[in-house]
Design an enzyme around this catalytic site. Structure first.
Site, mmCIF file in Angstrom:
data_model
loop_
_atom_site.group_PDB
_atom_site.id
_atom_site.type_symbol
_atom_site.label_atom_id
_atom_site.label_comp_id
_atom_site.label_asym_id
_atom_site.label_seq_id
_atom_site.Cartn_x
_atom_site.Cartn_y
_atom_site.Cartn_z
ATOM 1 N N ASP A 8 0.715 -1.042 -0.045
ATOM 2 C CA ASP A 8 0.089 0.052 -0.056
ATOM 3 C C ASP A 8 0.933 1.260 -0.014
ATOM 4 O OD1 ASP A 8 0.839 -0.794 2.536
ATOM 5 O OD2 ASP A 8 -1.136 -0.621 3.518
ATOM 6 N N GLU A 25 -5.781 3.492 3.911
ATOM 7 C CA GLU A 25 -6.061 4.171 5.063
ATOM 8 C C GLU A 25 -7.593 4.518 5.097
ATOM 9 O OE1 GLU A 25 -4.467 4.311 7.526
ATOM 10 O OE2 GLU A 25 -2.302 4.178 7.313
#
Length: 444
Positions: free
Chosen positions: A96, A166
């Site tokens: 990520d 997130e």
């Protein structure tokens, strides 16, 4: 100054503790030549969820230079690199890449000073306060090692550079954009997270649950505005909202089974504009966590029931009951038990038995990696943690020194070299184990 010296000493100690295998030696040389500078660039230039255009562009360039066939713009800013090496299983390796709307106060010489406007239209400071800069740098190192070791594996590797972890939206967006139809469908999906709570040189993975579910819940409490000196003429949403906040903890304490973990946290409560005005609206923002889908559903249903019930008890009419909406969410991340045993053994064999630390769940963090391994896809998942803090920092904390900063803190810091090198080495070992020549897979 004291912490800087301690961090340096810890870094030297942890670096020497890393395995001395040919893979580790090659990664050390790569870190000194390129990976270290790449990490610094990522750390200084973080980008918010679904706004990771610069990061994605650099990662696409890096994967192409490693020999992968690269597609950009998957699920927004996502990047997919495909590295084929004959017939065999397909392994997805994910990193990520998004930062957080946090102002960095780590004191590091390379601290972020970036600002950016997010998808919500709010401008804020941006920081890699969760270590995603480590993840993407390690992914580059892993791609280079696998490209250089094609004599030791057969099959296909999908390198996934994922946006918006997130906001737990990037994995879903990539899947919705055809990740498992436009590209070879994986047999296995792998990922790691650097952990500030784990010592450098260590890795840890569960043979079951690795992360909890997480849901972002918004509650809009409607009231009737009035003068603060005449509360009887209105319906006070602050008073009602406060009762809701307190009552929700009764869900945890009196409705949830004691041995089934659950958390309801109110992270924000917004209402009113002035001392003597009763507002007509309050906005509560919650995070809700669970370790199984049954508890997750129970908590969400109970939150709605409590919010509506308290509003009714305060005389709010049915047409003005609170709005309860789940804006973001991700299920639990569960490691495939047999795969976890296999790869824990493989990594321990390559890194040394002392590198493995048994997994113990101490919090209820969440990960949208769970979407890649949903049961409907039939993809076996393995998610592990890599230590990011020198043991010296933990020793100093225990002796009364500064506490080790947590993830999402403005003080967050990771010792980059041992974290990046171990993450890349562990991931390389895992892929080599799964793609040993002669191993059967879908091969599609």
């Amino acid at each position: 100054m004291r912490f800087s010296f301690m961090l340096l000493a810890g870094a030297l100690a942890s670096s020497t503790a890393l395995s001395a295998s040919p893979i580790a030696e090659a990664l050390k040389a790569d870190y000194d030549k390129q990976l270290g500078a790449l990490f610094l660039d990522f750390h200084k230039n973080p980008e918010l969820s679904f706004k990771e255009n610069r990061t994605a562009r650099i990662m696409a360039q890096q994967l192409r230079s490693a020999g992968a066939t690269v597609t950009e713009g998957v699920g927004g800013t996502g990047v997919v690199g495909v590295m084929k090496n004959g017939a065999g299983p397909v392994v997805l390796v994910r990193a990520d890449m998004d930062g957080l709307p946090v102002e960095e106060k780590s004191g590091l010489p390379y601290a972020s000073k970036a600002r950016q406007t997010g998808v919500d239209g709010v401008e804020s400071p941006v920081m890699h306060a969760c270590g995603h800069d480590v993840h993407i740098t390690s992914l580059v190192g892993t791609a280079r090692r696998l490209a250089a070791m094609k004599d030791r594996w057969k099959g296909t590797v999908l390198f996934i550079v994922q946006p918006a972890e997130e906001r737990v939206g990037g994995a879903k967006a990539m899947l919705a954009d055809g990740l498992y139809t436009r590209f070879p469908k994986p047999d296995y999906a792998l990922a790691f997270h650097v952990a500030s709570s784990l010592a450098t040189g260590k890795f840890s993975a569960s043979e079951g649950i690795q992360y909890s579910s997480a849901d972002s819940v918004d509650i809009i409490v409607h009231g009737v505005g009035a003068h603060g000196a005449a509360p009887q003429t209105g319906k006070d949403p602050v008073h009602i909202g406060s009762q809701i906040v307190v009552a929700m903890q009764s869900i945890i304490g009196r409705e949830r089974e004691p041995l089934r973990p659950g958390v309801i946290t109110v992270g924000a409560f917004h209402a009113g504009t002035k001392h003597n005005i009763i507002s007509d609206r309050a906005h509560l923002q919650l995070t809700v966590r669970a370790n199984d889908e049954e508890t997750r559903a129970q908590l969400l249903a109970s939150i709605r029931r409590v919010a509506e019930g308290i509003a009714k008890a305060n005389g709010v009419p049915d047409n003005k009951l609170p709005e309860v909406k789940v804006s973001e969410g991700t299920p639990t991340t569960i490691n495939d038990a047999a795969l976890a045993r296999r790869l824990n053994n493989a990594l321990s064999g390559g890194l040394g038995a002392s590198a493995f630390q048994p997994y113990v769940q101490t919090g209820m963090g969440a990960e949208d990696f769970a979407y890649f391994v949903e049961p409907k896809y039939g993809v076996k998942g393995y998610y592990f943690a890599v230590g990011g803090t020198p043991q010296a920092a933990f020793d100093a904390e225990k002796a009364g020194g500064p506490p080790v900063p947590s993830h999402h803190s403005p003080l967050f810091k990771i010792d980059p070299e041992p974290s990046i090198r171990l993450g890349a080495e562990a991931m390389t070992l895992a892929v080599l184990d799964l793609l040993k020549p002669g191993t059967m897979g879908s091969g599609n």
